[in-house]
Design a protein around this motif. Structure first.
Motif, PDB file in Angstrom:
ATOM      1  N   MET A   1       0.089  12.397  -9.763  1.00 58.27           N
ATOM      2  CA  MET A   1      -1.205  11.609  -9.573  1.00 58.27           C
ATOM      3  C   MET A   1      -0.882  10.167 -10.097  1.00 58.27           C
ATOM      4  O   MET A   1      -1.508   9.168  -9.625  1.00 58.27           O
ATOM      5  CB  MET A   1      -2.120  12.111 -10.323  1.00 58.27           C
ATOM      6  CG  MET A   1      -3.657  11.698  -9.912  1.00 58.27           C
ATOM      7  SD  MET A   1      -4.250  12.222  -8.453  1.00 58.27           S
ATOM      8  CE  MET A   1      -4.378  13.750  -8.370  1.00 58.27           C
ATOM      9  N   GLU A   2       0.066   9.840 -11.020  1.00 58.69           N
ATOM     10  CA  GLU A   2       0.132   8.383 -11.459  1.00 58.69           C
ATOM     11  C   GLU A   2       0.590   7.597 -10.542  1.00 58.69           C
ATOM     12  O   GLU A   2       0.185   6.109 -10.365  1.00 58.69           O
ATOM     13  CB  GLU A   2       1.025   8.577 -12.766  1.00 58.69           C
ATOM     14  CG  GLU A   2       0.472   9.156 -13.969  1.00 58.69           C
ATOM     15  CD  GLU A   2      -0.966   8.343 -14.354  1.00 58.69           C
ATOM     16  OE1 GLU A   2      -1.095   7.110 -14.267  1.00 58.69           O
ATOM     17  OE2 GLU A   2      -1.940   8.790 -14.672  1.00 58.69           O
ATOM     18  N   ASN A   3       1.383   8.188  -9.400  1.00 54.46           N
ATOM     19  CA  ASN A   3       2.095   7.230  -8.570  1.00 54.46           C
ATOM     20  C   ASN A   3       1.389   7.227  -7.299  1.00 54.46           C
ATOM     21  O   ASN A   3       1.892   6.512  -6.337  1.00 54.46           O
ATOM     22  CB  ASN A   3       3.323   7.517  -8.399  1.00 54.46           C
ATOM     23  CG  ASN A   3       4.382   7.357  -9.631  1.00 54.46           C
ATOM     24  OD1 ASN A   3       4.246   6.547 -10.316  1.00 54.46           O
ATOM     25  ND2 ASN A   3       5.261   8.309  -9.924  1.00 54.46           N
ATOM     26  N   ALA A   4       0.221   7.759  -6.919  1.00 55.93           N
ATOM     27  CA  ALA A   4      -0.531   8.171  -6.053  1.00 55.93           C
ATOM     28  C   ALA A   4      -1.765   6.958  -5.958  1.00 55.93           C
ATOM     29  O   ALA A   4      -2.067   6.390  -6.873  1.00 55.93           O
ATOM     30  CB  ALA A   4      -1.231   9.438  -5.804  1.00 55.93           C
ATOM     31  N   CYS A   5      -1.959   6.629  -4.485  1.00 53.93           N
ATOM     32  CA  CYS A   5      -2.955   5.670  -4.485  1.00 53.93           C
ATOM     33  C   CYS A   5      -4.331   6.320  -4.149  1.00 53.93           C
ATOM     34  O   CYS A   5      -4.399   7.520  -3.802  1.00 53.93           O
ATOM     35  CB  CYS A   5      -2.727   4.508  -3.429  1.00 53.93           C
ATOM     36  SG  CYS A   5      -2.307   5.305  -1.645  1.00 53.93           S
ATOM     37  N   ILE A   6      -5.472   5.847  -4.364  1.00 54.10           N
ATOM     38  CA  ILE A   6      -6.887   6.235  -3.929  1.00 54.10           C
ATOM     39  C   ILE A   6      -6.949   6.730  -2.665  1.00 54.10           C
ATOM     40  O   ILE A   6      -7.472   7.698  -2.225  1.00 54.10           O
ATOM     41  CB  ILE A   6      -7.769   5.264  -4.308  1.00 54.10           C
ATOM     42  CG1 ILE A   6      -9.358   6.025  -4.425  1.00 54.10           C
ATOM     43  CG2 ILE A   6      -7.943   4.068  -3.344  1.00 54.10           C
ATOM     44  CD1 ILE A   6     -10.437   5.412  -5.026  1.00 54.10           C
ATOM     45  N   GLU A   7      -6.192   5.977  -1.534  1.00 52.57           N
ATOM     46  CA  GLU A   7      -6.375   6.309  -0.174  1.00 52.57           C
ATOM     47  C   GLU A   7      -5.779   7.572   0.251  1.00 52.57           C
ATOM     48  O   GLU A   7      -6.385   8.595   0.805  1.00 52.57           O
ATOM     49  CB  GLU A   7      -5.868   5.394   0.808  1.00 52.57           C
ATOM     50  CG  GLU A   7      -6.619   3.991   0.697  1.00 52.57           C
ATOM     51  CD  GLU A   7      -6.184   3.138  -0.584  1.00 52.57           C
ATOM     52  OE1 GLU A   7      -7.000   2.018  -0.645  1.00 52.57           O
ATOM     53  OE2 GLU A   7      -5.389   3.357  -1.095  1.00 52.57           O
ATOM     54  N   ASP A   8      -4.737   7.984  -0.367  1.00 54.63           N
ATOM     55  CA  ASP A   8      -4.031   9.421  -0.247  1.00 54.63           C
ATOM     56  C   ASP A   8      -4.794  10.473  -0.703  1.00 54.63           C
ATOM     57  O   ASP A   8      -4.752  11.335  -0.086  1.00 54.63           O
ATOM     58  CB  ASP A   8      -2.556   9.161  -0.817  1.00 54.63           C
ATOM     59  CG  ASP A   8      -1.492   8.326   0.052  1.00 54.63           C
ATOM     60  OD1 ASP A   8      -2.116   7.904   1.150  1.00 54.63           O
ATOM     61  OD2 ASP A   8      -0.632   7.625  -0.651  1.00 54.63           O
ATOM     62  N   CYS A   9      -5.239  10.160  -2.071  1.00 48.34           N
ATOM     63  CA  CYS A   9      -5.936  11.151  -2.513  1.00 48.34           C
ATOM     64  C   CYS A   9      -7.368  11.605  -2.101  1.00 48.34           C
ATOM     65  O   CYS A   9      -7.716  12.850  -2.089  1.00 48.34           O
ATOM     66  CB  CYS A   9      -6.351  10.710  -4.055  1.00 48.34           C
ATOM     67  SG  CYS A   9      -4.927  10.772  -5.117  1.00 48.34           S
ATOM     68  N   THR A  10      -8.007  10.421  -1.429  1.00 48.93           N
ATOM     69  CA  THR A  10      -9.055  10.693  -0.533  1.00 48.93           C
ATOM     70  C   THR A  10      -8.781  11.515   0.643  1.00 48.93           C
ATOM     71  O   THR A  10      -9.748  12.549   0.965  1.00 48.93           O
ATOM     72  CB  THR A  10      -9.733   9.298  -0.111  1.00 48.93           C
ATOM     73  OG1 THR A  10      -9.974   8.712  -1.268  1.00 48.93           O
ATOM     74  CG2 THR A  10     -11.042   9.513   0.600  1.00 48.93           C
ATOM     75  N   LYS A  11      -7.873  11.357   1.217  1.00 51.94           N
ATOM     76  CA  LYS A  11      -7.419  12.138   2.370  1.00 51.94           C
ATOM     77  C   LYS A  11      -7.161  13.722   2.060  1.00 51.94           C
ATOM     78  O   LYS A  11      -7.734  14.660   2.713  1.00 51.94           O
ATOM     79  CB  LYS A  11      -6.103  11.408   3.164  1.00 51.94           C
ATOM     80  CG  LYS A  11      -6.219  10.204   3.889  1.00 51.94           C
ATOM     81  CD  LYS A  11      -4.862   9.603   4.340  1.00 51.94           C
ATOM     82  CE  LYS A  11      -4.957   8.282   5.227  1.00 51.94           C
ATOM     83  NZ  LYS A  11      -3.648   7.851   5.782  1.00 51.94           N
TER      84      LYS A  11
END
Length: 863
Positions: free
Chosen positions: A798-808
């Protein structure tokens, strides 16, 4: 215009007056004259008079009567070119250009040399881009009126647009020589010479083009275009030494033109960065107030050189208080080394300004003048924008709050704070800060529009309309006025907001409104076909025609079309049913609490319907009054305006064939936006639902050429392989079967869809979007692997993920693409909330009404 049925002198004079009245838009007088002719028992069925009466009625907006009279007149006199011409004019006013062309051609059968009909036909042919037909018509006009300037120009342009540059140049040169005796060296002659030069350049005859410019340079008034063309031609002909002084003059004239510097270096043969930096320093000394010589070196400088240049650039911007300073250097953040240097410098500025009021310790030791107090403010603003770009929300908020505490009246600070919250995934908090910004200056239209846009991104459509109402016309709703003004940014954002809310009909209405704007823009070019040739703005006219040919490649159309296609696909997958009333629902078996909720919902719906009905009645009353005023003042009416169907959301969201409607939006994208992979991915989704195997293959192959690593493309390939089962392939025609088998082998490499998906997951094990698509395909291929698929989609770092990817990922889980997974959804939401604590989507206090349950909000807002 002689009639095939001769009128006596008295009626003939009346008919000529009738024509005059129509030309002068005196429609009521024209009707009286037509009545006088038709009242004569001998001429009650005179075809041409009936046709002209119909055309006059059309000018008054009475279209149905107009068609009746024109068709009646045509039936009575089929051999009259007047009747056919009038029928063509009537079809043209309804934008039925193909039908109008047929009418004009019929008119020419009976009067082949009629100038007016030929001119009208040529206008329609260029409008419809029938270039071969246009050339023939212009040739005929040229033969009939060889002395007219428009005949020569139109004839030349017909060959130019067809790509026959040599013939076009010969015609234009002949015309120019015939005009040489007049010696009328005005602006029109200048434009004609530049147009001729453009033809020579496009033909590739650069030597002749340069000779032409040199010969007629004294007659060309547009000296800027002259110098630009000569400089470019010298470079193309390898005469760099002659091009250098030209570009030096052009830079002196406009030192802010980026293209001039690129051409200057090309002319001097400078390719290494060191020499370019030396040249930029000379330009900085020559033009100390120009920004280009200071900004452009930043793109090519590195290391210590970059540090030195960016230091001076940032100091100057912060000292003077340049609001878009960060935007100017944002493109440099692609390079991590440059990002690090900028970060170090700005932090040093902040520290030293706080301690001594200088940008550096050296300045303080040398006892240089203290920097202005505002320098600290702009440094804080820059730091907040810097960290916002890096998506470090905590630090961005820290610095922007310090800036607001320093100067709480600067609008840019509130706009930046709103942007920070937007990027952090909190559109509601973002719009509140934009609302605060616009309250500081209610007369600023930019801030007003920005606030409205943020409100729409927070799905607050009514509030956005109220904000925009401050700058729209009184007496009409803001939404209608914005539609009249073709305010497409508002309508596209509105459509996306309705899509997120699940209001499919309203979303489609906005998309269709945007589509109509583009249709209107294409129709508006009609007036320029005669105007540009008369005013001799020929280069601009050719540019206009070429722009109109690719108009729907515009980003506004792409956004609206993409939204419409997605909504139509959703309506095909889950068609809407008519809402049941309380009586139709089995209320006996409902628990009391559910029944109470249902009745409250029905009561609210009824109240809302009553309010909407009252508003609709009021709008209809205003519209009726407007129409009456138009009938009383027919000059104000526009007979050319086509009658468009009313866009009713309830009808739009229940289409008869949703996929055909989607294809209507898709076709312009396939032609004009074929370089965007989203076009072909959307095409695949549409054609897969229509089971068009060959079109599915075409979409996949086109997408692969653009980006073979796209994660959604992988999902499309797997779906295609699933569809290409042995049973299905065996049912194809032998020629189709051979193509399909070849493509299947090419896409899969001889592997099964499952093996191909496993390889894909292993290859992109560190990419969240790729893992998500791989997990979705894993679940589709084998439903028993549900747990494994969900774990794959959610157990990334999760630390290297962006909010757009997590939203998807979150939306896929919530929308049921992995089946029922409440526990996994809750766990993933908690993980996301820890990582993105400001995001509404992952907050427990999130308002459900702001996020549709059907369509994931995957729009990444641009600052």
């Amino acid at each position: 215009m002689p009639s095939s049925e001769r009128l006596p002198p008295k009626e003939s004079a009346l008919f000529r007056k009738l024509l005059k009245c129509y030309e002068m838009k005196q429609y009521k007088n024209g009707l009286k004259l037509a009545k006088q002719i038709l009242s004569n028992p001998k001429f009650t069925e005179h075809g041409e008079t009936l046709a002209m009466k119909g055309l006059t009625l059309n000018g008054l907006g009475r279209r149905e009567e107009a068609y009746q009279y024109v068709r009646r007149g045509l039936r009575n006199d089929l051999k009259s070119h007047v009747c056919w011409h009038v029928y063509g004019l009537l079809q043209r006013s309804d934008k039925k250009y193909d039908e109008a062309i047929k009418c004009y051609r019929n008119a020419l059968k009976w009067e082949k040399d009629n100038l007016q009909i030929l001119k009208d036909l040529s206008l329609l042919q260029i409008q419809m881009r029938d270039l071969e037909g246009y050339r023939e018509t212009r040739h005929q006009l040229f033969k009939l009126r060889p002395s007219q300037q428009a005949s020569w120009i139109g004839f030349t342009m017909s060959y130019h647009l067809l790509g026959d540059y040599e013939t076009a140049n010969i015609i234009l040169e002949t015309f120019r020589q015939s005009q040489a005796l007049v010696e009328n060296y005005d602006y029109r002659n200048s434009e004609l010479l530049l147009y001729q030069n453009q033809i020579l350049i496009e033909s590739g005859n650069y030597e002749k083009a340069l000779e032409h410019l040199t010969k007629f340079s004294a007659q060309i008034f547009d000296k800027l275009s002259l110098k630009e063309a000569m400089g470019d031609l010298h470079i193309k002909l390898g005469q760099q030494s002659l091009a250098v002084p030209i570009y030096e003059q052009l830079i002196k004239r406009n030192p802010e033109n980026v293209l001039y510097y690129a051409k200057y270096f090309e002319a001097k043969g400078i390719t290494d960065n060191g020499s370019k930096l030396a040249e930029y320093k000379k330009f900085q000394e020559s033009y100390p107030y120009a920004m280009c010589p200071k900004r452009l070196p930043l793109d090519i400088a590195f290391g210590d050189e970059f540090r030195e240049i960016i230091d001076g650039y940032l100091r100057r911007g912060l000292r003077k208080g340049v609001p878009p300073l960060f935007v100017n250097v944002r493109s440099l953040y692609k390079d991590p080394e440059k990002t690090s240097i900028i970060s170090q410098l700005v932090h040093e500025y902040h520290q030293n300004l706080n301690e001594s009021g200088h940008f550096s310790k050296d300045d303080c030791e040398q006892k240089k003048p203290v920097e202005p107090a505002s320098a600290l403010l702009w440094t804080l603003l820059f730091l907040s924008q810097h960290y916002d770009f890096l998506r470090d929300t905590d630090k961005a908020l820290k610095y922007i709050n310090l800036a607001i505490d320093h100067t709480p009246t600067l609008i840019e600070l509130f706009v930046t704070k709103g942007r920070i919250y937007k990027h952090a995934g909190n559109p509601v908090e973002a719009y509140k800060w934009l609302d605060e910004a616009q309250s500081l200056d209610t007369a600023d239209r930019y801030i007003n529009s920005k606030c409205a846009k943020y409100m729409l991104q927070a799905n607050l459509i009514t509030e956005a309309e109220e904000i925009c109402a401050k700058f729209t016309r009184e007496g009409i709703s803001a939404m209608e006025n914005l539609n009249e003004m073709q305010c497409m940014w508002f309508q596209t954002e509105c459509a996306l907001a309705y899509q997120r809310l699940g209001k499919w009909g309203d979303a489609l209405k906005k998309c269709h409104e945007v589509d109509r704007h583009f249709a209107e823009i294409i129709e508006d070019q009609f007036d320029f076909h005669t105007y540009c040739m008369r005013k001799m703005t020929l280069r601009s006219y050719v540019g206009l025609l070429r722009l109109e040919d690719v108009l729907r490649a515009h980003p506004f159309y792409f956004k609206a079309a993409k939204c419409a296609i997605e909504v139509y696909i959703r309506l095909f997958d889950k068609p809407l049913e008519s809402e049941k009333t309380v009586e139709e629902i089995d209320t006996e078996n409902l628990p009391p609490a559910e029944l109470k909720k249902l009745r409250n919902k029905q009561r609210k719906a009824k109240k809302k319907a009553e309010i909407e009905s009252a508003q609709a009645a009021q709008a209809a009353s205003k519209k009726e009054q407007h129409q009456k005023s138009k009938q009383q003042n027919p000059q104000e009416a526009d007979p050319e305006a086509p009658q468009l169907d009313e866009l009713i959301p309830e009808k739009l969201e229940r289409p008869e064939d949703a996929l055909e409607k989607a294809i209507d939006f898709l076709k312009p994208l396939q032609t004009l936006a074929k370089d965007r992979i989203e076009t072909h991915l959307l095409a695949f989704e549409v054609y897969s639902r229509k089971n068009k195997i060959l079109l599915m293959i075409q979409s996949v192959k086109r997408a692969r050429k653009l980006d073979s690593t796209n994660p959604v493309l992988h999902a499309c390939i797997v779906k295609l392989l699933i569809a290409l089962t042995e049973e299905n392939v065996n049912n194809f025609h032998p020629s189709v079967k051979s193509v399909v088998e070849k493509v299947r082998t090419e896409l899969s490499g001889g592997k099964t869809a499952s093996a191909l998906n496993d390889d894909f997951i292993r290859k992109y094990e560190k990419s969240v979007p790729h893992l998500l698509e791989g997990a979705k395909m894993m679940y589709i291929l084998d439903r028993s692997k549900k747990e494994e698929a969900i774990k794959l989609a959610t157990s990334f770092d999760m630390e290297n993920a962006c909010i757009e990817d997590c939203t998807k990922v979150f939306e896929c889980l919530r929308c049921g693409e992995f089946g029922e997974c409440e526990e996994q959804l809750k766990t993933f939401k908690e993980r996301c909330h820890k990582r993105f604590k400001y995001a509404c989507l992952f907050s427990e206090a999130k308002s459900e009404e702001n996020h549709g349950d059907e369509v994931p909000d995957t729009q990444t807002a641009n600052s």
